[in-house]
Design a protein around this motif. Structure first.
Motif, PDB file in Angstrom:
ATOM      1  N   GLY A 176      -1.031  -6.540  12.653  1.00  0.00           N
ATOM      2  CA  GLY A 176      -1.270  -7.561  14.007  1.00  0.00           C
ATOM      3  C   GLY A 176      -0.522  -9.048  13.671  1.00  0.00           C
ATOM      4  N   GLY A 177       0.120  -9.192  12.740  1.00  0.00           N
ATOM      5  CA  GLY A 177       0.703 -10.381  12.376  1.00  0.00           C
ATOM      6  C   GLY A 177      -0.081 -11.471  11.728  1.00  0.00           C
ATOM      7  N   GLU A 182      -5.855 -15.165   6.767  1.00  0.00           N
ATOM      8  CA  GLU A 182      -6.499 -14.776   8.073  1.00  0.00           C
ATOM      9  C   GLU A 182      -7.218 -13.412   8.098  1.00  0.00           C
ATOM     10  N   ILE A 183      -6.579 -12.828   7.324  1.00  0.00           N
ATOM     11  CA  ILE A 183      -7.305 -11.412   7.278  1.00  0.00           C
ATOM     12  C   ILE A 183      -8.387 -11.411   6.217  1.00  0.00           C
ATOM     13  N   ALA A 184      -8.447 -12.165   5.243  1.00  0.00           N
ATOM     14  CA  ALA A 184      -9.558 -12.372   4.479  1.00  0.00           C
ATOM     15  C   ALA A 184     -10.756 -12.983   5.178  1.00  0.00           C
ATOM     16  N   GLU A 185     -10.382 -14.123   6.272  1.00  0.00           N
ATOM     17  CA  GLU A 185     -11.613 -14.618   6.781  1.00  0.00           C
ATOM     18  C   GLU A 185     -11.960 -13.639   7.612  1.00  0.00           C
ATOM     19  N   ARG A 186     -11.300 -12.546   8.355  1.00  0.00           N
ATOM     20  CA  ARG A 186     -11.624 -11.601   9.175  1.00  0.00           C
ATOM     21  C   ARG A 186     -12.715 -10.608   8.673  1.00  0.00           C
ATOM     22  N   LEU A 187     -11.984 -10.212   7.553  1.00  0.00           N
ATOM     23  CA  LEU A 187     -12.861  -9.127   6.777  1.00  0.00           C
ATOM     24  C   LEU A 187     -13.718  -9.569   5.914  1.00  0.00           C
ATOM     25  N   THR A 193      -8.170 -10.472  -2.812  1.00  0.00           N
ATOM     26  CA  THR A 193      -8.691  -9.078  -2.762  1.00  0.00           C
ATOM     27  C   THR A 193      -7.626  -8.455  -1.441  1.00  0.00           C
ATOM     28  N   VAL A 194      -7.380  -9.179  -0.418  1.00  0.00           N
ATOM     29  CA  VAL A 194      -6.433  -8.590   0.765  1.00  0.00           C
ATOM     30  C   VAL A 194      -5.204  -8.410   0.070  1.00  0.00           C
ATOM     31  N   LYS A 195      -4.514  -9.264  -0.797  1.00  0.00           N
ATOM     32  CA  LYS A 195      -3.426  -9.119  -1.409  1.00  0.00           C
ATOM     33  C   LYS A 195      -3.184  -7.923  -2.370  1.00  0.00           C
ATOM     34  N   THR A 196      -4.362  -7.517  -3.062  1.00  0.00           N
ATOM     35  CA  THR A 196      -4.218  -6.440  -3.787  1.00  0.00           C
ATOM     36  C   THR A 196      -4.254  -5.164  -2.847  1.00  0.00           C
ATOM     37  N   HIS A 197      -5.024  -5.224  -1.798  1.00  0.00           N
ATOM     38  CA  HIS A 197      -5.051  -4.016  -0.878  1.00  0.00           C
ATOM     39  C   HIS A 197      -3.530  -3.797  -0.168  1.00  0.00           C
ATOM     40  N   VAL A 198      -3.071  -4.965   0.268  1.00  0.00           N
ATOM     41  CA  VAL A 198      -1.448  -5.002   0.524  1.00  0.00           C
ATOM     42  C   VAL A 198      -0.578  -4.374  -0.133  1.00  0.00           C
ATOM     43  N   ASN A 199      -0.659  -4.523  -1.436  1.00  0.00           N
ATOM     44  CA  ASN A 199       0.235  -4.168  -2.246  1.00  0.00           C
ATOM     45  C   ASN A 199      -0.030  -2.750  -2.762  1.00  0.00           C
ATOM     46  N   ARG A 200      -1.292  -2.261  -2.768  1.00  0.00           N
ATOM     47  CA  ARG A 200      -1.584  -1.073  -2.978  1.00  0.00           C
ATOM     48  C   ARG A 200      -1.230  -0.016  -1.788  1.00  0.00           C
ATOM     49  N   ALA A 201      -1.377  -0.486  -0.440  1.00  0.00           N
ATOM     50  CA  ALA A 201      -0.696   0.187   0.790  1.00  0.00           C
ATOM     51  C   ALA A 201       1.107   0.151   0.690  1.00  0.00           C
ATOM     52  N   MET A 202       1.435  -0.854   0.173  1.00  0.00           N
ATOM     53  CA  MET A 202       2.913  -0.718   0.268  1.00  0.00           C
ATOM     54  C   MET A 202       3.220   0.216  -0.874  1.00  0.00           C
ATOM     55  N   SER A 203       2.791   0.291  -2.091  1.00  0.00           N
ATOM     56  CA  SER A 203       3.061   1.338  -3.154  1.00  0.00           C
ATOM     57  C   SER A 203       2.940   2.703  -2.520  1.00  0.00           C
ATOM     58  N   LYS A 204       1.825   3.003  -1.753  1.00  0.00           N
ATOM     59  CA  LYS A 204       1.617   4.313  -1.240  1.00  0.00           C
ATOM     60  C   LYS A 204       2.344   4.894  -0.345  1.00  0.00           C
ATOM     61  N   LEU A 205       2.584   3.646   0.436  1.00  0.00           N
ATOM     62  CA  LEU A 205       3.491   4.381   1.805  1.00  0.00           C
ATOM     63  C   LEU A 205       5.003   4.295   1.446  1.00  0.00           C
ATOM     64  N   GLY A 206       5.359   3.600   0.222  1.00  0.00           N
ATOM     65  CA  GLY A 206       6.692   3.475  -0.127  1.00  0.00           C
ATOM     66  C   GLY A 206       7.300   2.262   0.696  1.00  0.00           C
ATOM     67  N   ALA A 207       6.726   1.210   0.978  1.00  0.00           N
ATOM     68  CA  ALA A 207       7.152   0.133   1.840  1.00  0.00           C
ATOM     69  C   ALA A 207       7.688  -1.087   1.014  1.00  0.00           C
ATOM     70  N   ARG A 208       8.824  -1.589   1.096  1.00  0.00           N
ATOM     71  CA  ARG A 208       9.443  -2.560   0.276  1.00  0.00           C
ATOM     72  C   ARG A 208       8.636  -3.966   0.587  1.00  0.00           C
ATOM     73  N   ASP A 209       8.238  -4.046   1.833  1.00  0.00           N
ATOM     74  CA  ASP A 209       7.603  -5.564   2.037  1.00  0.00           C
ATOM     75  C   ASP A 209       6.723  -5.331   3.433  1.00  0.00           C
ATOM     76  N   ARG A 210       5.972  -6.358   3.660  1.00  0.00           N
ATOM     77  CA  ARG A 210       5.111  -6.361   4.949  1.00  0.00           C
ATOM     78  C   ARG A 210       5.694  -5.753   6.149  1.00  0.00           C
ATOM     79  N   ALA A 211       6.870  -6.178   6.215  1.00  0.00           N
ATOM     80  CA  ALA A 211       7.904  -5.810   7.483  1.00  0.00           C
ATOM     81  C   ALA A 211       7.787  -4.502   7.804  1.00  0.00           C
ATOM     82  N   GLN A 212       7.927  -3.719   6.690  1.00  0.00           N
ATOM     83  CA  GLN A 212       8.146  -2.013   6.569  1.00  0.00           C
ATOM     84  C   GLN A 212       6.541  -1.903   6.917  1.00  0.00           C
ATOM     85  N   LEU A 213       5.603  -2.271   6.600  1.00  0.00           N
ATOM     86  CA  LEU A 213       4.292  -2.158   6.657  1.00  0.00           C
ATOM     87  C   LEU A 213       3.876  -1.951   8.085  1.00  0.00           C
TER      88      LEU A 213
END
Length: 228
Positions: A176-177, A182-187, A193-213
């Motif tokens: 959602g951009g 902003e994500i931390a405030e919403r959730l 914690t958000v950064k940790t979740h993002v990094n884990r998602a990137m690792s599991k999905l094989g994404a280089r960065d947020r753009a690919q996510l």
């Protein structure tokens, strides 16, 4: 202070000169090379140990799209971040570039401060530039169907099963951009914690960065494009 090593890839010498003056005027970055085509950009990215490549799409010979794919596929260039420079005349190329591994895109008509900020953001690994615009661009083309639908990867939907419920929630917000804060405030969690979740998602999905996510979120069907 770590100096950000920037490579300029554009077939127009005048534009490269203008970008060089701008980048070299900053105390925390320097231009380490100039390329007039994609093949030269890939070679110089390796030789000059570039951190960020400002990549034009339309260049003779090997274009920016092909060069971005080559950089993304080279393990020795895993640290290099590609920022696509575009006039937005051929938006589908921008989407393909993001899918090929580019960290984001920026219009050639952007203000100087926007360009410098984009370089710093990409170098820091945060990667997704102009998140709302990037998300809107991807959504628009996925909504149109056509080539992007034909080239979807069904395996990505299956790979989402590896994500936890919270990681999926965070991925939706990334698509959602929204920034980590902003994500931390919403959730109602901490930005760390958000950064940790993002990094884990990137690792599991094989994404280089947020753009690919963002791309994966749409291609997998986790997020549906909204047609205004």
């Amino acid at each position: 202070m770590t100096t950000i090593r920037v490579l300029l890839a554009d077939d127009q010498a005048l534009l490269r000169s203008a970008f060089r003056v701008l980048v070299d005027s900053e105390p925390d970055m320097e231009v380490v090379g100039e390329a007039s085509d994609g093949a030269q950009a890939v070679r110089l990215a390796k030789e000059e140990r570039a951190d960020v490549v400002l990549m034009d799409i339309r260049m003779p010979g090997t274009d920016g799209l092909a060069a971005t794919r080559m950089i993304s596929a080279d393990p020795s260039l895993a640290h290099v971040r590609v920022v696509i420079l575009t006039t937005f005349e051929v938006d589908d190329y921008v989407v393909q570039s993001l899918r090929a591994g580019a960290s984001g895109f920026l219009g050639k008509g952007s203000e100087p401060e926007e360009l410098l900020s984009a370089i710093r953001v990409a170098a820091a690994g945060d990667a997704l530039l102009s998140p709302v615009a990037t998300k809107g661009l991807i959504a628009r083309f996925l909504a149109q169907g056509g080539d992007l639908d034909d080239d979807r990867d069904p395996a990505r939907a299956e790979r989402l099963e590896a994500l936890t419920v919270r990681e999926r929630e965070v991925l939706v917000q990334v698509a959602g951009g929204l920034s980590n804060d902003e994500i931390a405030e919403r959730l109602e969690v901490s930005p760390l914690t958000v950064k940790t979740h993002v990094n884990r998602a990137m690792s599991k999905l094989g994404a280089r960065d947020r753009a690919q996510l963002v791309v994966i979120a749409y291609e997998s069907g986790l997020v549906r494009p909204r047609v205004d």
